[in-house]
Design a protein around this motif. Structure first.
Motif, PDB file in Angstrom:
ATOM      1  N   SER A  29      61.892  62.003 -56.280  1.00  0.00           N
ATOM      2  CA  SER A  29      60.435  61.904 -56.155  1.00  0.00           C
ATOM      3  C   SER A  29      59.751  61.713 -57.502  1.00  0.00           C
ATOM      4  N   TRP A  32      58.605  57.686 -59.441  1.00  0.00           N
ATOM      5  CA  TRP A  32      57.352  56.947 -59.500  1.00  0.00           C
ATOM      6  C   TRP A  32      56.663  57.114 -60.845  1.00  0.00           C
ATOM      7  N   SER A  36      54.744  54.341 -64.706  1.00  0.00           N
ATOM      8  CA  SER A  36      53.371  54.714 -65.028  1.00  0.00           C
ATOM      9  C   SER A  36      53.230  54.973 -66.530  1.00  0.00           C
TER      10      SER A  36
END
Length: 63
Positions: A29, A32, A36
């Motif tokens: 998880s 992501w 960024s």
């Protein structure tokens, strides 16, 4: 919904497999964050600090 899904997994596949799936899912998880800009942050300070406006900011007045 997660608790129901975890309960069903534990019922059908066993507790060990369910915990392994949860651990792998928790680790994945974080993927992501990689694309960024968060990993490139080195400081919480602003790049160009803004001077306080003395007309609107009461804290800018000298004591």
């Amino acid at each position: 919904m997660g608790a129901v899904f975890g309960g069903l997994l534990a019922t059908f596949f066993g507790l060990r497999v369910t915990l392994l799936i949860g651990a792998v899912g928790g680790a994945l998880s974080l993927l992501w964050l990689l694309p960024s800009p968060i990993p490139r942050i080195h400081s919480l300070a602003a790049d160009k600090p803004v001077a306080p406006d003395s007309a609107t900011d009461a804290r800018a007045l000298p004591c």
